[in-house]
Design a protein around this motif. Structure first.
Motif, mmCIF file in Angstrom:
data_model
loop_
_atom_site.group_PDB
_atom_site.id
_atom_site.type_symbol
_atom_site.label_atom_id
_atom_site.label_comp_id
_atom_site.label_asym_id
_atom_site.label_seq_id
_atom_site.Cartn_x
_atom_site.Cartn_y
_atom_site.Cartn_z
ATOM 1 N N LYS A 17 0.824 -1.210 0.000
ATOM 2 C CA LYS A 17 0.000 0.000 0.000
ATOM 3 C C LYS A 17 0.861 1.264 0.000
ATOM 4 O O LYS A 17 0.487 2.282 -0.566
ATOM 5 N N ALA A 18 1.998 1.204 0.669
ATOM 6 C CA ALA A 18 2.876 2.377 0.734
ATOM 7 C C ALA A 18 3.640 2.590 -0.567
ATOM 8 O O ALA A 18 3.927 3.728 -0.952
ATOM 9 N N PHE A 19 3.977 1.501 -1.269
ATOM 10 C CA PHE A 19 4.741 1.575 -2.521
ATOM 11 C C PHE A 19 3.970 0.822 -3.600
ATOM 12 O O PHE A 19 4.345 -0.299 -3.980
ATOM 13 N N PRO A 20 2.873 1.381 -4.102
ATOM 14 C CA PRO A 20 2.038 0.652 -5.071
ATOM 15 C C PRO A 20 2.750 0.332 -6.376
ATOM 16 O O PRO A 20 2.415 -0.624 -7.040
ATOM 17 N N VAL A 21 3.742 1.104 -6.748
ATOM 18 C CA VAL A 21 4.532 0.814 -7.954
ATOM 19 C C VAL A 21 5.948 0.566 -7.490
ATOM 20 O O VAL A 21 6.608 1.465 -6.961
ATOM 21 N N SER A 22 6.432 -0.640 -7.655
ATOM 22 C CA SER A 22 7.758 -0.974 -7.156
ATOM 23 C C SER A 22 8.557 -1.716 -8.216
ATOM 24 O O SER A 22 8.028 -2.190 -9.216
ATOM 25 N N VAL A 23 9.869 -1.829 -7.982
ATOM 26 C CA VAL A 23 10.760 -2.519 -8.913
ATOM 27 C C VAL A 23 10.607 -4.012 -8.720
ATOM 28 O O VAL A 23 10.744 -4.512 -7.609
ATOM 29 N N GLN A 24 10.271 -4.754 -9.774
ATOM 30 C CA GLN A 24 10.081 -6.193 -9.683
ATOM 31 C C GLN A 24 11.397 -6.908 -9.992
ATOM 32 O O GLN A 24 12.086 -6.569 -10.944
ATOM 33 N N PRO A 25 11.751 -7.917 -9.220
ATOM 34 C CA PRO A 25 12.930 -8.726 -9.561
ATOM 35 C C PRO A 25 12.729 -9.381 -10.924
ATOM 36 O O PRO A 25 11.620 -9.799 -11.251
ATOM 37 N N PRO A 26 13.759 -9.462 -11.727
ATOM 38 C CA PRO A 26 13.613 -9.986 -13.086
ATOM 39 C C PRO A 26 13.147 -11.431 -13.134
ATOM 40 O O PRO A 26 12.589 -11.866 -14.125
ATOM 41 N N SER A 27 13.369 -12.219 -12.076
ATOM 42 C CA SER A 27 12.994 -13.635 -12.105
ATOM 43 C C SER A 27 11.515 -13.859 -11.882
ATOM 44 O O SER A 27 11.025 -14.959 -12.050
ATOM 45 N N VAL A 28 10.784 -12.815 -11.474
ATOM 46 C CA VAL A 28 9.365 -12.981 -11.169
ATOM 47 C C VAL A 28 8.531 -12.421 -12.289
ATOM 48 O O VAL A 28 8.665 -11.266 -12.665
#
Length: 732
Positions: free
Chosen positions: A551-562
């Motif tokens: 909720k605090a970081f609705p847009v975040s950096v996704q790990p490439p493996s996921v």
């Protein structure tokens, strides 16, 4: 005569006040007339769905308030109750014309009218919270709202079917229950019957026909009983009104569901009520003796609410006898004043005097409402709705302290609930309990008439196990608060560590200043005052770190493996769940935690299978998150769609002491919560029994009501949500 007709046959004020006009001074009548004229002008050009001028609804609301013997200020506020919401009139304008008290009443009703009860659990909780707090400030606010709702549901036929369903559901779930808790039987009865017409139309019409046929067969027996009682009372020179009493449709419908039988199995469709003209309660007991001389009383069918009044002020004697024709006949005995209180509830007590606030009278008549308002300062939104369902809107059990003071608690309450009701310190230092001078386990479920003595010790303190069996929100809140504060520093450190783990997994830089800035807007939602409190709540287990970060970081950096489904906008699926950032994705509910509408939930992206909806506290999900470094990145915030919530099939596990009739009693308790049973299975080992049911649940409030009903059944030891189907053995 309708309000519309009154313009031809008399003045609108005559219609509003009716037979109660003589109670009001000329000054009062002038004040009410001024409010009527203001409301009529303000609503000029507005019409209801029926085609009638809108102001006539305000007139009908005021008339209902006059019938409740309300004062001139309340009646005036009833006339003005929609002017702020629908006409743009400001509170200060009303205060200048009608005084601050009337303006505050209209403002209170306006705020209640804007509340959403058919929404997400959190929004619903906040709406109920605001309504109860408005009542606590001035109880007349809810009188006006109940009168408004009563007239609205009387004219519900003019609205579209979907609106009829929504209004009828809110009426049955909230307003009728609240009227019942306030002792306003007449209002509660009509609200329930009118709501039933739209929620269960087929059953309503069938029941009306059956009751009419059954009543015709019973009327001669009731008339015979009335004649005999009147003659016996006349011989003793006792002045009283003796009248027939008919059970209302919705209560018959409920009883048929509980008993899983037909109308022929219900013997109290009609009864007799004796209203003594003397105000001396002792005369009621004299009448009781006369009734018992006429007919043999049935065992265990006697209730003395004169000696032990209900918390809403209800007083009466109930006895069931073998009446004319050999069938059971319930007879109620009360004084005239008791009858008025039984019909009007707390409204019968309301006296408004200049300079005396509603709160002062409220504390005398409704101490439960004042304590509830105080408790709201402590409880979290997720706990509010089930707590209200248990404590405000459910059946109660009456117990006694060793000194003879009455304590009223929800059914299924334990000695620990009793201890916290008496005083927080008594609960915090409770080590044992005696009921009727015998030691009992702290899990023991209190029964009507129990005399409870709490054993305390300076070294005693709450156990986390208590949270598994306490029923009242007060006890639960105090126990959780103690457990949090005892290990506050450790919980803060653990919570901070859990958050750091989630941030690293999602590729978010570990900057605590930025984190605090991001979560500060969430403090109110999570009911914390600082970031340390938030960490402590996470460390304690009250909040899921993954959900807070999402909720605090609705847009975040996704790990490439996921790999996750594409994110565009919020998904609103037929499942009744909204998941942030997803569309066109398969969605299913986790079998490990079996979420039901109202549970705090989170979405977990699964490889090749869309997303799975878990409860925030699901242990299986927590194990996955703890064991897989990148799992946190697959969490997404999710909420229930209040307008599209599904019925959910849920497994219920009930551990019991085996006895004859146990399955029947438990089944009746489940259906008593208006829950449909889809399957059941029983196993016994020695004296222990394991009952498993598959039931269809509307929301968490209904599930909690089911728990409360089942816990009150003799022999039930434990009730839990069950994800294991029909496998398993009784607990040893």
């Amino acid at each position: 005569m309708s309000a519309h007709e009154s313009s031809d046959t008399g003045s609108p004020i005559d219609y509003i006040l009716g037979e109660h006009r003589a109670r009001f001074s000329e000054q009062d009548i002038a004040f009410i007339t001024k409010a009527y004229e203001f409301a009529r002008n303000a609503h000029s050009g507005q019409y209801r769905a029926s085609g009638e001028p809108y102001y006539l609804h305000c007139v009908e609301t005021a008339r209902i308030l006059a019938e409740l013997r309300m004062d001139s200020q309340t009646i005036a506020a009833g006339l003005l109750h929609d002017t702020m919401e629908d006409c743009g009139v400001e509170e200060k304008e009303l205060a200048a014309l009608f005084g601050k008290d009337v303006a505050a009443l209209v403002d209170g009703v306006t705020k209640i009218s804007g509340l959403q009860f058919n929404s997400t659990s959190e929004q619903r909780a906040e709406s109920i919270r605001k309504m109860i707090l408005a009542m606590a400030r001035d109880i007349r606010v809810i009188f006006i709202k109940l009168a408004d709702r009563l007239h609205n549901i009387r004219t519900l036929q003019y609205l579209p079917p979907e609106k009829q369903q929504k209004i009828a559901r809110d009426t049955l779930d909230i307003y009728a229950r609240l009227a019942n808790r306030l002792g306003m039987t007449r209002i509660k009865t009509e609200l329930e019957d009118q709501a039933m017409r739209y929620l269960y139309p087929q059953e309503y019409q069938q029941l009306r026909k059956l009751v009419s046929e059954k009543r015709a067969a019973r009327e001669s027996l009731i008339e015979d009983a009335i004649r005999k009682i009147k003659a016996a009372l006349a011989q003793q020179n006792i002045r009283a009104e003796v009248q027939g009493r008919q059970k209302h449709l919705y209560s018959i419908f409920q009883k048929m569901q509980r008993q899983q039988g037909g109308i022929e199995d219900i013997f109290d469709l009609m009864g007799v009520r004796v209203i003594c003209e003397s105000q001396d309660p002792r005369e009621c007991y004299t009448v009781l003796g006369i009734v018992h001389e006429l007919w043999r009383p049935l065992e265990n069918r006697f209730k003395d609410y004169i000696a032990c009044p209900k918390e809403n002020g209800y007083r009466s004697i109930h006895t069931t006898v073998v009446g004319p024709g050999g069938g059971p006949l319930e007879i109620q005995i009360r004084t005239r004043e008791m009858h008025r209180v039984a019909e009007e509830g707390v409204a019968a007590h309301w006296k408004y005097k200049e300079g005396v606030t509603g709160t002062h009278e409220l504390e005398k008549q409704l101490p439960w409402l004042r304590s509830l308002a105080d408790w709201f300062k402590e409880v979290s939104p997720s706990e509010l709705v089930p707590a209200l369902t248990h404590e405000v809107l459910s059946d109660q059990v009456f117990c006694f302290t060793p000194k003879g003071d009455i304590v009223e608690l929800p059914k299924g309450s334990t000695p620990v609930d009793f201890a916290f009701y008496v005083h927080t310190d008594v609960g915090l230092h409770c080590t044992g309990a005696k009921v009727n001078q015998r030691l009992v386990p702290l899990r023991y479920q209190l029964q009507n008439g129990d005399i409870v003595e709490i054993i305390t010790s300076r070294t005693g303190h709450p156990s986390e196990d208590w949270l598994e069996f306490v029923v009242t929100s007060r006890a639960r809140t105090k126990i959780r608060h103690w457990l949090r504060t005892q290990n506050y520093a450790q919980n803060v450190e653990r919570g901070k560590e859990l958050v750091a783990r989630v941030l690293r997994a999602r590729g978010i830089p570990l900057d605590w200043a930025v984190f605090e800035e991001k979560v500060r807007p969430l403090f109110k939602q999570y009911r914390v005052n600082s970031v340390e409190d938030l960490f402590a709540e996470i460390g304690f287990g009250g909040l899921l770190a993954q959900n807070v970060v999402a909720k605090a970081f609705p847009v975040s950096v996704q790990p490439p493996s996921v790999k996750t489904p594409s994110r565009t906008k919020r998904q609103k699926a037929s499942s009744g769940v909204i998941v942030d950032g997803l569309t066109n994705t398969a969605m299913r509910f986790a079998k490990c935690c079996v979420p039901v509408p109202g549970d705090p939930i989170v979405a977990f992206v699964t490889y090749g299978r869309g997303v799975t909806i878990h409860t925030e506290t699901c242990r299986n999900l927590q194990r996955i998150l703890a064991g897989e470094a990148t799992a946190s990145a697959r969490l997404l915030p999710a909420t229930w769609d209040g307008d599209n919530t599904p019925l959910r099939r849920v497994g219920i596990r009930i551990d019991c002491r085996d006895r004859k009739g146990l399955l029947r009693d438990v089944s009746e308790a489940i259906t008593g919560a208006n829950v449909l049973i889809h399957g059941s299975n029983t196993k016994t080992v020695g004296e222990k029994a394991l009952l498993r049911f598959i039931v269809e649940i509307k929301n968490r409030e209904q599930l909690y009501q089911l728990y409360s009903n089942v816990r009150a059944v003799k022999g039930v030891l434990r009730v839990t949500r069950d994800a294991g189907g029909f496998a398993g053995e009784p607990e040893k």
